[in-house]
Design a protein around this motif. Structure first.
Motif, short mmCIF file in Angstrom:
data_model
loop_
_atom_site.label_atom_id
_atom_site.label_comp_id
_atom_site.label_asym_id
_atom_site.label_seq_id
_atom_site.Cartn_x
_atom_site.Cartn_y
_atom_site.Cartn_z
N LYS A 164 0.82 -1.21 0.00
CA LYS A 164 0.00 0.00 0.00
C LYS A 164 0.85 1.26 0.00
CE LYS A 164 -3.76 2.38 2.41
NZ LYS A 164 -3.72 3.41 1.43
N GLU A 165 1.92 1.27 0.80
CA GLU A 165 2.78 2.46 0.88
C GLU A 165 3.41 2.77 -0.48
OE1 GLU A 165 7.00 3.22 2.85
OE2 GLU A 165 5.41 2.99 4.36
N LEU A 166 3.88 1.74 -1.19
CA LEU A 166 4.48 1.94 -2.50
C LEU A 166 3.44 2.40 -3.51
CD1 LEU A 166 6.88 1.74 -4.41
CD2 LEU A 166 6.38 -0.71 -4.66
N TRP A 167 2.24 1.80 -3.48
CA TRP A 167 1.15 2.18 -4.39
C TRP A 167 0.77 3.64 -4.18
CZ3 TRP A 167 -0.71 -0.12 -8.55
CH2 TRP A 167 -1.94 0.28 -9.06
N ASP A 168 0.62 4.03 -2.92
CA ASP A 168 0.25 5.41 -2.60
C ASP A 168 1.35 6.40 -3.01
OD1 ASP A 168 -2.12 4.45 -1.59
OD2 ASP A 168 -1.50 4.61 0.51
N LYS A 169 2.60 6.02 -2.76
CA LYS A 169 3.73 6.89 -3.12
C LYS A 169 3.79 7.08 -4.63
CE LYS A 169 8.67 7.32 -2.16
NZ LYS A 169 9.82 6.66 -1.53
N ALA A 170 3.58 6.02 -5.39
CA ALA A 170 3.56 6.14 -6.86
C ALA A 170 2.42 7.05 -7.30
CB ALA A 170 3.42 4.76 -7.50
N GLY A 171 1.28 6.93 -6.65
CA GLY A 171 0.15 7.80 -6.99
C GLY A 171 0.46 9.27 -6.72
N GLU A 172 1.20 9.54 -5.65
CA GLU A 172 1.58 10.92 -5.35
C GLU A 172 2.55 11.46 -6.40
OE1 GLU A 172 3.25 10.83 -1.44
OE2 GLU A 172 1.36 10.19 -0.52
N MET A 173 3.41 10.60 -6.92
CA MET A 173 4.44 11.02 -7.88
C MET A 173 3.87 11.26 -9.27
SD MET A 173 7.25 11.19 -6.14
CE MET A 173 8.46 11.30 -7.44
N ILE A 174 2.97 10.39 -9.73
CA ILE A 174 2.51 10.47 -11.12
C ILE A 174 1.02 10.71 -11.25
CG2 ILE A 174 4.40 9.08 -12.02
CD1 ILE A 174 2.50 6.68 -12.05
N GLY A 175 0.32 10.74 -10.15
CA GLY A 175 -1.13 10.91 -10.20
C GLY A 175 -1.81 9.56 -10.11
N SER A 176 -2.78 9.46 -9.26
CA SER A 176 -3.41 8.17 -9.01
C SER A 176 -4.07 7.58 -10.25
CB SER A 176 -4.43 8.29 -7.88
OG SER A 176 -5.45 9.19 -8.24
N ARG A 177 -4.47 8.41 -11.21
CA ARG A 177 -5.12 7.91 -12.41
C ARG A 177 -4.12 7.55 -13.51
NH1 ARG A 177 -10.39 7.27 -11.93
NH2 ARG A 177 -10.75 7.66 -14.10
N ASN A 178 -2.82 7.75 -13.28
CA ASN A 178 -1.81 7.46 -14.29
C ASN A 178 -0.98 6.22 -14.01
OD1 ASN A 178 -2.47 9.77 -15.77
ND2 ASN A 178 -1.08 11.03 -14.60
#
Length: 71
Positions: A16-30
């Protein structure tokens, strides 16, 4: 006919932490597009890696572009 997606949905387990961090970096829809682009590079369908976003800046970080004085 029922709603059929163009591409089948795949399931991948990611912390979850990695998924959320990626969403913060590139946008959750990307995230999905970045994963598809990486898989195309991985399988040699393309020679271009997806663009990597700049690292987040945190308090106290010194940018490599701004050298420090040694005084």
């Amino acid at each position: 006919m029922p709603n059929v997606e163009k591409t089948p949905r795949q399931t991948v387990r990611v912390e979850k932490e990695l998924w959320d961090k990626a969403g913060e970096m590139i946008g959750s829809r990307n995230r999905g597009q970045y994963i598809r682009d990486f898989l195309r590079w991985l399988t040699h369908d393309t020679d271009e890696l997806p663009p990597r976003p700049p690292a987040p800046k945190s308090d106290g970080d010194q940018s490599a572009d701004s050298p420090q004085d040694d005084q």
